[in-house]
Design a protein around this motif. Structure first.
Motif, PDB file in Angstrom:
ATOM      1  N   SER A  22       0.831  -1.216   0.000  1.00 31.34           N
ATOM      2  CA  SER A  22       0.000   0.000   0.000  1.00 31.34           C
ATOM      3  C   SER A  22       0.860   1.259   0.000  1.00 31.34           C
ATOM      4  N   GLN A  23       1.986   1.224   0.708  1.00 37.61           N
ATOM      5  CA  GLN A  23       2.861   2.401   0.726  1.00 37.61           C
ATOM      6  C   GLN A  23       3.485   2.645  -0.650  1.00 37.61           C
ATOM      7  N   PHE A  24       3.822   1.553  -1.362  1.00 34.59           N
ATOM      8  CA  PHE A  24       4.308   1.733  -2.744  1.00 34.59           C
ATOM      9  C   PHE A  24       3.191   2.296  -3.621  1.00 34.59           C
ATOM     10  N   ASN A  25       1.965   1.803  -3.413  1.00 38.94           N
ATOM     11  CA  ASN A  25       0.836   2.315  -4.208  1.00 38.94           C
ATOM     12  C   ASN A  25       0.615   3.801  -3.926  1.00 38.94           C
ATOM     13  N   GLU A  26       0.507   4.146  -2.640  1.00 39.45           N
ATOM     14  CA  GLU A  26       0.068   5.501  -2.276  1.00 39.45           C
ATOM     15  C   GLU A  26       1.207   6.521  -2.304  1.00 39.45           C
ATOM     16  N   ASN A  27       2.343   6.176  -1.730  1.00 39.85           N
ATOM     17  CA  ASN A  27       3.455   7.146  -1.703  1.00 39.85           C
ATOM     18  C   ASN A  27       4.175   7.212  -3.049  1.00 39.85           C
ATOM     19  N   THR A  28       4.439   6.041  -3.644  1.00 40.21           N
ATOM     20  CA  THR A  28       5.282   5.994  -4.845  1.00 40.21           C
ATOM     21  C   THR A  28       4.470   6.040  -6.137  1.00 40.21           C
ATOM     22  N   LYS A  29       3.179   5.734  -6.047  1.00 42.38           N
ATOM     23  CA  LYS A  29       2.302   5.663  -7.238  1.00 42.38           C
ATOM     24  C   LYS A  29       2.795   4.619  -8.224  1.00 42.38           C
ATOM     25  N   ILE A  30       3.015   3.418  -7.712  1.00 40.87           N
ATOM     26  CA  ILE A  30       3.392   2.310  -8.598  1.00 40.87           C
ATOM     27  C   ILE A  30       2.571   1.070  -8.226  1.00 40.87           C
ATOM     28  N   ALA A  31       2.465   0.163  -9.196  1.00 38.79           N
ATOM     29  CA  ALA A  31       1.834  -1.129  -8.908  1.00 38.79           C
ATOM     30  C   ALA A  31       2.770  -1.935  -8.014  1.00 38.79           C
ATOM     31  N   ALA A  32       2.203  -2.608  -7.042  1.00 35.52           N
ATOM     32  CA  ALA A  32       2.988  -3.476  -6.164  1.00 35.52           C
ATOM     33  C   ALA A  32       2.045  -4.568  -5.670  1.00 35.52           C
ATOM     34  N   PHE A  33       2.592  -5.692  -5.297  1.00 35.02           N
ATOM     35  CA  PHE A  33       1.763  -6.824  -4.883  1.00 35.02           C
ATOM     36  C   PHE A  33       2.341  -7.448  -3.617  1.00 35.02           C
ATOM     37  N   SER A  34       1.492  -8.094  -2.849  1.00 38.19           N
ATOM     38  CA  SER A  34       2.012  -8.743  -1.638  1.00 38.19           C
ATOM     39  C   SER A  34       1.323 -10.084  -1.434  1.00 38.19           C
ATOM     40  N   ASN A  35       1.997 -10.923  -0.702  1.00 37.62           N
ATOM     41  CA  ASN A  35       1.427 -12.222  -0.355  1.00 37.62           C
ATOM     42  C   ASN A  35       2.194 -12.745   0.853  1.00 37.62           C
ATOM     43  N   VAL A  36       1.748 -13.880   1.372  1.00 41.91           N
ATOM     44  CA  VAL A  36       2.398 -14.410   2.578  1.00 41.91           C
ATOM     45  C   VAL A  36       2.631 -15.906   2.440  1.00 41.91           C
ATOM     46  N   LEU A  37       3.753 -16.348   2.980  1.00 41.83           N
ATOM     47  CA  LEU A  37       4.027 -17.783   3.052  1.00 41.83           C
ATOM     48  C   LEU A  37       3.400 -18.324   4.327  1.00 41.83           C
ATOM     49  N   PRO A  38       2.923 -19.542   4.399  1.00 41.93           N
ATOM     50  CA  PRO A  38       3.074 -20.585   3.398  1.00 41.93           C
ATOM     51  C   PRO A  38       2.072 -20.536   2.229  1.00 41.93           C
TER      52      PRO A  38
END
Ligand code: F6R
Length: 344
Positions: free
Chosen positions: A224-240
């Motif tokens: 979200s910080q990359f989306n809002e501050n940087t204005k770029i697409a970014a994705f997240s996920n968690v292991l396992p």
């Protein structure tokens, strides 16, 4: 160096957290403290919902009451008078949160409000709900300290967490202060890991993986910080979970876009928490490195609170430095404002 003031807000974040941990609650008369609380729902959106995510992590660890974070207009139908609903909206005017507090009132839930003002503050005062009024005037995503710590102190006041946080808060604040010194704008790139990571991510699509538990929540905050501050697409996920589906995306991820970069959020304790996760991270890293660079960011501190906040704080620096590299304004949220205006 900091034309839009976001870096200044990031540097003031440790002081914000210190202030937030001491914000006074108005307890009101609307909530009967004699009623047994069996569930907690934090309702809010975007930057204001993140504080609820942190609360959930602490509740998962220390219990005894489950916390659900509701990022929607309506509350689940099981909300009743034994539910504590914390409505969190920095502006106090987010329509989904205002709708949710109506649901909470209809369900006769216990209600507490964290806001800097707006309609939510008016509702809380009129209905005599418990409320904490935090200082306003900054972007909600930079006010996570204000939005989170009062929730923690409210739960402590009502003895709803089986843990004493005084020591953890002190540790967290001193780690944040130390990070501000080590990652601040005066520290040159060759000695500043946040600036180095921002440079490495330039022109890339960041994918942030949390290596289990609270790191999933923090990975989402990085995104979200990359989306809002940087204005770029970014994705997240968690292991396992990632290992059971998304791992396969790396077989030919480069055919979709050649410029991915992966960040693993790690914890010094994960080896003791679950050695299987450490092995999963190692194997996953090896597979991804065939097609994309993989970076690691390590949490700091002993307490869960410190480890969580240290990772969150590093994201603030990296996303703002990357915004400056792109030449975009980190404070700008024109599309969010446009959307809210169109819906008004
Ligand atoms: C903007 C930001 C947004 C807001 C969201 C909800 O900085 O972080 O994600 O948090 O639009 O608004 P509030 O927080 O005022 O309820």
């Amino acid at each position: 160096r900091d034309p839009h003031g976001m870096l200044d807000l990031v540097l003031k974040f440790p002081a914000q957290c210190r202030e937030a941990a001491n914000i006074t609650w108005h307890y009101g008369v609307g909530a009967s403290e004699a009623v047994e609380i069996r569930r907690i729902v934090v309702t809010g959106l975007g930057g204001s919902a993140i504080g609820g995510d942190f609360l959930r992590c602490l509740a998962d660890e220390y219990g005894p009451i489950p916390v659900l974070v509701n990022r929607d207009y309506h509350l689940p139908h099981w909300v009743n008078r034994n539910t504590l609903v914390i409505a969190a909206s920095y502006s106090g005017n987010t329509e989904e949160t205002l709708q949710a507090i109506r649901d909470a009132s209809r369900a006769e839930a216990q209600i507490a409000v964290v806001t800097s003002g707006g309609k939510l503050a008016d509702i809380a005062k009129q209905a005599s709900y418990a409320y904490a009024l935090v200082p306003g005037g900054q972007p909600p995503r930079s006010a996570t300290g204000y939005m989170f710590f009062p929730q923690l102190t409210y739960l402590a006041h009502r003895s709803l967490l089986r843990h004493q946080f005084e020591h953890d808060i002190e540790e967290t604040l001193s780690i944040l202060e130390s990070l501000a010194k080590r990652l601040g704008p005066d520290v040159p790139t060759d000695q500043n890991p946040a600036k180095q990571l921002a440079r490495a991510l330039y022109g890339k699509i960041p994918v942030i993986y949390g290596s289990q538990g609270y790191r999933g929540v923090v990975a989402y905050r990085w995104k979200s910080q990359f989306n809002e501050n940087t204005k770029i697409a970014a994705f997240s996920n968690v292991l396992p979970e990632q290992n059971h589906n998304e791992i396969l995306a790396w077989v030919q991820a480069q055919k979709q876009a050649p410029n991915w970069a992966v960040i693993f959020l790690r914890d010094p304790n994960e080896r003791f928490e679950n050695p299987r996760i450490v092995r999963r991270v190692e194997v996953t890293t090896e597979l991804i490195r065939r097609v994309a660079p993989v970076y690691e960011v390590l949490a700091e501190g002993e307490s869960l609170l410190a480890r969580l906040f240290s990772l969150v704080y590093i994201a603030d620096f990296v996303s703002v430095y990357l915004a400056y590299l792109y030449g975009v304004c980190p404070t700008d949220i024109s599309y969010i404002d446009y959307l809210k205006a169109e819906l008004a």
